[in-house]
Motif scaffolding. Structure first.
Motif, PDB file in Angstrom:
ATOM      1  N   ASN A 145       3.152  -7.521 -28.662  1.00  0.00           N
ATOM      2  CA  ASN A 145       3.022  -8.823 -28.009  1.00  0.00           C
ATOM      3  C   ASN A 145       2.177  -8.708 -26.749  1.00  0.00           C
ATOM      4  O   ASN A 145       2.454  -7.886 -25.881  1.00  0.00           O
ATOM      5  CB  ASN A 145       4.408  -9.373 -27.654  1.00  0.00           C
ATOM      6  CG  ASN A 145       5.161  -9.815 -28.901  1.00  0.00           C
ATOM      7  OD1 ASN A 145       4.894 -10.889 -29.441  1.00  0.00           O
ATOM      8  ND2 ASN A 145       6.044  -8.965 -29.390  1.00  0.00           N
ATOM      9  N   LEU A 146       1.164  -9.547 -26.702  1.00  0.00           N
ATOM     10  CA  LEU A 146       0.319  -9.602 -25.510  1.00  0.00           C
ATOM     11  C   LEU A 146       0.357 -11.026 -24.957  1.00  0.00           C
ATOM     12  O   LEU A 146       0.333 -11.990 -25.728  1.00  0.00           O
ATOM     13  CB  LEU A 146      -1.128  -9.245 -25.840  1.00  0.00           C
ATOM     14  CG  LEU A 146      -1.458  -7.812 -26.267  1.00  0.00           C
ATOM     15  CD1 LEU A 146      -2.961  -7.698 -26.527  1.00  0.00           C
ATOM     16  CD2 LEU A 146      -1.024  -6.800 -25.219  1.00  0.00           C
ATOM     17  N   THR A 147       0.406 -11.119 -23.635  1.00  0.00           N
ATOM     18  CA  THR A 147       0.283 -12.418 -22.989  1.00  0.00           C
ATOM     19  C   THR A 147      -0.883 -12.341 -22.014  1.00  0.00           C
ATOM     20  O   THR A 147      -0.923 -11.465 -21.156  1.00  0.00           O
ATOM     21  CB  THR A 147       1.576 -12.779 -22.232  1.00  0.00           C
ATOM     22  OG1 THR A 147       2.663 -12.756 -23.163  1.00  0.00           O
ATOM     23  CG2 THR A 147       1.481 -14.170 -21.618  1.00  0.00           C
ATOM     24  N   ALA A 148      -1.826 -13.250 -22.187  1.00  0.00           N
ATOM     25  CA  ALA A 148      -2.942 -13.322 -21.244  1.00  0.00           C
ATOM     26  C   ALA A 148      -2.495 -14.167 -20.066  1.00  0.00           C
ATOM     27  O   ALA A 148      -2.025 -15.292 -20.248  1.00  0.00           O
ATOM     28  CB  ALA A 148      -4.157 -13.933 -21.915  1.00  0.00           C
ATOM     29  N   LYS A 149      -2.589 -13.606 -18.858  1.00  0.00           N
ATOM     30  CA  LYS A 149      -2.149 -14.342 -17.679  1.00  0.00           C
ATOM     31  C   LYS A 149      -2.899 -13.895 -16.427  1.00  0.00           C
ATOM     32  O   LYS A 149      -3.525 -12.837 -16.424  1.00  0.00           O
ATOM     33  CB  LYS A 149      -0.639 -14.190 -17.491  1.00  0.00           C
ATOM     34  CG  LYS A 149      -0.148 -12.760 -17.480  1.00  0.00           C
ATOM     35  CD  LYS A 149       1.387 -12.745 -17.522  1.00  0.00           C
ATOM     36  CE  LYS A 149       1.908 -11.342 -17.725  1.00  0.00           C
ATOM     37  NZ  LYS A 149       3.355 -11.282 -17.875  1.00  0.00           N
ATOM     38  N   GLU A 150      -2.761 -14.684 -15.391  1.00  0.00           N
ATOM     39  CA  GLU A 150      -3.442 -14.366 -14.140  1.00  0.00           C
ATOM     40  C   GLU A 150      -2.603 -13.422 -13.290  1.00  0.00           C
ATOM     41  O   GLU A 150      -1.377 -13.378 -13.413  1.00  0.00           O
ATOM     42  CB  GLU A 150      -3.690 -15.647 -13.334  1.00  0.00           C
ATOM     43  CG  GLU A 150      -4.714 -16.567 -13.971  1.00  0.00           C
ATOM     44  CD  GLU A 150      -4.895 -17.832 -13.170  1.00  0.00           C
ATOM     45  OE1 GLU A 150      -5.838 -17.873 -12.361  1.00  0.00           O
ATOM     46  OE2 GLU A 150      -4.100 -18.770 -13.343  1.00  0.00           O
ATOM     47  N   ALA A 151      -3.269 -12.678 -12.449  1.00  0.00           N
ATOM     48  CA  ALA A 151      -2.576 -11.805 -11.496  1.00  0.00           C
ATOM     49  C   ALA A 151      -3.513 -11.537 -10.329  1.00  0.00           C
ATOM     50  O   ALA A 151      -4.674 -11.970 -10.314  1.00  0.00           O
ATOM     51  CB  ALA A 151      -2.165 -10.492 -12.154  1.00  0.00           C
ATOM     52  N   LEU A 152      -2.959 -10.848  -9.340  1.00  0.00           N
ATOM     53  CA  LEU A 152      -3.723 -10.450  -8.163  1.00  0.00           C
ATOM     54  C   LEU A 152      -3.805  -8.929  -8.195  1.00  0.00           C
ATOM     55  O   LEU A 152      -2.782  -8.253  -8.183  1.00  0.00           O
ATOM     56  CB  LEU A 152      -2.972 -10.929  -6.925  1.00  0.00           C
ATOM     57  CG  LEU A 152      -3.723 -11.208  -5.638  1.00  0.00           C
ATOM     58  CD1 LEU A 152      -4.918 -12.116  -5.857  1.00  0.00           C
ATOM     59  CD2 LEU A 152      -2.760 -11.835  -4.637  1.00  0.00           C
ATOM     60  N   LEU A 153      -5.017  -8.417  -8.276  1.00  0.00           N
ATOM     61  CA  LEU A 153      -5.190  -6.968  -8.420  1.00  0.00           C
ATOM     62  C   LEU A 153      -5.500  -6.335  -7.067  1.00  0.00           C
ATOM     63  O   LEU A 153      -6.489  -6.684  -6.415  1.00  0.00           O
ATOM     64  CB  LEU A 153      -6.329  -6.675  -9.407  1.00  0.00           C
ATOM     65  CG  LEU A 153      -6.646  -5.201  -9.678  1.00  0.00           C
ATOM     66  CD1 LEU A 153      -5.478  -4.524 -10.393  1.00  0.00           C
ATOM     67  CD2 LEU A 153      -7.921  -5.074 -10.505  1.00  0.00           C
ATOM     68  N   GLN A 154      -4.627  -5.422  -6.659  1.00  0.00           N
ATOM     69  CA  GLN A 154      -4.850  -4.686  -5.409  1.00  0.00           C
ATOM     70  C   GLN A 154      -5.752  -3.496  -5.735  1.00  0.00           C
ATOM     71  O   GLN A 154      -5.304  -2.491  -6.279  1.00  0.00           O
ATOM     72  CB  GLN A 154      -3.506  -4.194  -4.858  1.00  0.00           C
ATOM     73  CG  GLN A 154      -3.607  -3.430  -3.549  1.00  0.00           C
ATOM     74  CD  GLN A 154      -3.356  -4.299  -2.329  1.00  0.00           C
ATOM     75  OE1 GLN A 154      -2.392  -5.036  -2.272  1.00  0.00           O
ATOM     76  NE2 GLN A 154      -4.250  -4.199  -1.344  1.00  0.00           N
ATOM     77  N   ILE A 155      -7.024  -3.637  -5.393  1.00  0.00           N
ATOM     78  CA  ILE A 155      -8.001  -2.626  -5.810  1.00  0.00           C
ATOM     79  C   ILE A 155      -7.995  -1.416  -4.878  1.00  0.00           C
ATOM     80  O   ILE A 155      -8.133  -0.283  -5.311  1.00  0.00           O
ATOM     81  CB  ILE A 155      -9.399  -3.281  -5.898  1.00  0.00           C
ATOM     82  CG1 ILE A 155      -9.484  -4.039  -7.237  1.00  0.00           C
ATOM     83  CG2 ILE A 155     -10.516  -2.265  -5.783  1.00  0.00           C
ATOM     84  CD1 ILE A 155     -10.782  -4.712  -7.504  1.00  0.00           C
ATOM     85  N   ASN A 156      -7.844  -1.681  -3.588  1.00  0.00           N
ATOM     86  CA  ASN A 156      -7.679  -0.603  -2.603  1.00  0.00           C
ATOM     87  C   ASN A 156      -6.896  -1.176  -1.429  1.00  0.00           C
ATOM     88  O   ASN A 156      -6.343  -2.271  -1.532  1.00  0.00           O
ATOM     89  CB  ASN A 156      -9.040  -0.019  -2.176  1.00  0.00           C
ATOM     90  CG  ASN A 156      -9.953  -1.076  -1.558  1.00  0.00           C
ATOM     91  OD1 ASN A 156      -9.487  -2.088  -1.034  1.00  0.00           O
ATOM     92  ND2 ASN A 156     -11.252  -0.850  -1.628  1.00  0.00           N
ATOM     93  N   ASP A 157      -6.839  -0.456  -0.314  1.00  0.00           N
ATOM     94  CA  ASP A 157      -6.052  -0.917   0.835  1.00  0.00           C
ATOM     95  C   ASP A 157      -6.437  -2.320   1.292  1.00  0.00           C
ATOM     96  O   ASP A 157      -5.606  -3.086   1.759  1.00  0.00           O
ATOM     97  CB  ASP A 157      -6.279   0.020   2.033  1.00  0.00           C
ATOM     98  CG  ASP A 157      -5.581   1.329   1.832  1.00  0.00           C
ATOM     99  OD1 ASP A 157      -4.813   1.427   0.848  1.00  0.00           O
ATOM    100  OD2 ASP A 157      -5.815   2.260   2.631  1.00  0.00           O
TER     101      ASP A 157
END
Ligand SMILES: [Cu+2]
Length: 525
Positions: free
Chosen positions: A64-76
């Motif tokens: 099961n996959l759900t496509a959804k939005e998120a906030l990606l912390q790429i670095n500090d």
């Protein structure tokens, strides 16, 4: 290009709106970042997005996959709003065994239509995930079930093929690993997905549609030269200023743990739009596969750069025989290169014994000479049923740069017309002055037969994505053994969306998909 621009402009407008209105929707929003200059502003949308999670590994009868939005912390410093499969970038890793029936139930919780395309995997055509060609895009709130048999082992990936230049750029991808029936045992098996991001998309508010972003792929015809930085303006290249491994940059990238004596496999996947030259420090390694396909008798190499173009995969293996802490790092002068490195840490021996040398000029592995030469399925001088020449070009169109196949842009490009069983030879020539074109064929593998008129002298080279630098000419061959309508396009997805797409069309194929003539949301790239 326009879509990308629109997306970033809209994000900027939303950000400004949120910053100016001190309303209740901001409650709970992390305000501490609002005044930090280096902080990306696109995150400050009025929506509260959850932080992206770690990438999970999924297997079993139904995934099961759900496509959804998120906030990606790429670095500090940098958090970016992203699109995800299951809340992470890269999305969930799908890990199955050769011979398995794979069933993936995809739910779309994103605000726009999406699909999944199984990059490199020879699925039935109606599972290929190209909206308007093999299916309708999956609308917000809808669910679609993909099913196919895991016929070939190897390292693959999946991504949206709907407005893909934009959606893949936002993180909507994951990896598909098919373990062989008789797996050779390794002690560590790591998957590393490469990508590039813009820390400040708002800077892109200038009109980029007419811009020549030909430098963005380090489009230099000589392997060992760095690109001419002075010729670059403020273009795409500068905008992709953060490079990541598995969605993290620099010290945020999780080290790879190893123990002395272990056999380590790294599956390298390029999900971005730029080529990256990776240098493994302190160890000999072998390239055991590319685009999922094994190489014959790969010899150990050391201090050579592995160039990975958009869409390509390389599986490398090494024996951990040099305790300490070592880097796998991206070489080059590009601003973001500094962030694309991961530590290889021997357990209990993490004293730093290694130094970065990302500017060092090292030879690049020549895949046309790598491994043991033997005859593959195809040869240059055999008889082919279909021959097609693809002249890849760059031109100025009415609304900006276009990327052409034989002078035309999709859907005006001439398809490769085949019937089942045909042997097909394609000559690809990159006549763009500066652009790289990593050409990707859906639904089939092709064998690379020659480069610049010279036959391949290494292992048979079987691929689904082949990178052409300016001036280069390759001949490839494949058997038309998977009926359908298949895209053959550049995997610099900006080039694809600006025209560099054609199709391999089977004359005898009757698709069970009928595009809805009233649905204008399907976008076949
Ligand atoms: Cu291209």
């Amino acid at each position: 290009m326009k879509k990308l621009l629109l997306g970033t402009v809209l994000a900027g407008v939303v950000a400004i709106g949120a910053a100016c209105s001190n309303n209740s929707s901001m409650q709970g929003h992390d305000m501490s970042n609002m005044n930090m200059k280096e902080e990306n502003t696109a995150q400050d949308s009025s929506k509260k997005l959850p932080l992206a999670t770690n990438t999970e590994v999924l297997s079993g009868k139904e995934i099961n996959l759900t496509a959804k939005e998120a906030l990606l912390q790429i670095n500090d410093q940098v958090k970016l709003p992203v699109y995800t499969y299951n809340g992470s970038v890269p999305g969930a890793q799908i890990r199955v065994k050769q011979g398995d029936n794979v069933k993936i139930v995809l739910k779309n919780e994103l605000p726009e239509p999406i699909t999944i395309h199984w990059h490199g995997y020879p699925v039935p055509n109606n599972q290929d995930g190209v909206p308007g060609v093999t299916m309708d895009a999956i609308k917000p709130g809808e669910t679609f079930t993909y099913e196919f048999t895991a016929t070939v082992p190897g390292t693959y990936w999946y991504h949206s093929h709907q407005k893909s230049a934009e959606q893949v750029d936002k993180g909507l991808y994951g990896t598909l690993i098919v373990e062989p029936k008789n797996e050779e045992k390794v002690d560590r098996d790591y998957t590393l997905v490469l990508d590039e991001w813009m820390s400040n998309p708002d800077e892109g508010n200038m009109d980029m549609s007419g811009m020549d972003h030909s430098n963005m792929n380090n489009g230099n015809s000589s392997d060992n030269q760095q690109m001419d930085m002075s010729s670059m303006g403020h273009d795409m290249m500068n905008m992709y200023d953060i490079f990541t491994i598995n969605g993290k940059s620099g010290s945020a990238v999780k080290p790879l743990k190893v123990k002395k004596g272990e056999k380590v496999r790294l599956r390298l996947v390029n999900a971005g739009y730029m080529s990256h030259k990776l240098h493994l420090h302190g160890h000999e390694f072998k390239i055991v596969a590319t685009d999922g396909q094994p190489l014959k008798d790969p010899q150990p190499i050391k201090d050579e750069l592995l160039n990975i173009a958009p869409g390509e995969r390389y599986d490398i293996e090494f024996i951990a025989n040099n305790p300490g802490e070592w880097l796998l790092e991206c070489h080059g002068d590009m601003e973001g290169a500094d962030g694309m490195k991961v530590k290889i840490q021997y357990e209990d021996q993490t004293n730093n014994t290694d130094k970065e040398n990302a500017k060092k000029d090292l030879p690049i592995v020549d895949m046309t000479k790598y491994g043991k030469h033997e005859l593959g399925q195809f040869t240059l001088d055999q008889k082919y049923d279909v021959e097609y020449t693809m002249d890849l070009g760059t031109a100025m169109g009415k609304d900006g740069m276009v990327y052409t196949i034989n002078g035309k842009t999709y859907p005006e490009t001439a398809p490769v017309n085949v019937k089942k069983g045909d042997l097909v030879k394609v000559k690809l020539v990159n006549n763009s002055p500066k652009d790289l074109h990593p050409m990707h064929l859906h639904g089939h593998f092709f064998q690379v037969l020659s480069k610049n008129g010279k036959p391949i002298t290494g292992s048979p080279l079987i691929k689904d994505t082949l990178n052409l630098k300016p001036g280069e000419e390759y001949v490839v061959a494949f058997k038309a053994d998977n009926p359908g309508n298949w895209m053959f396009h550049c995997h610099d997805l900006h080039h694809a969306s600006a025209g560099m797409v054609t199709e391999v069309k089977y004359k005898d194929y009757k698709s069970d998909y009928i595009p809805d003539p009233n649905d204008t949301t399907n976008k076949g790239e």
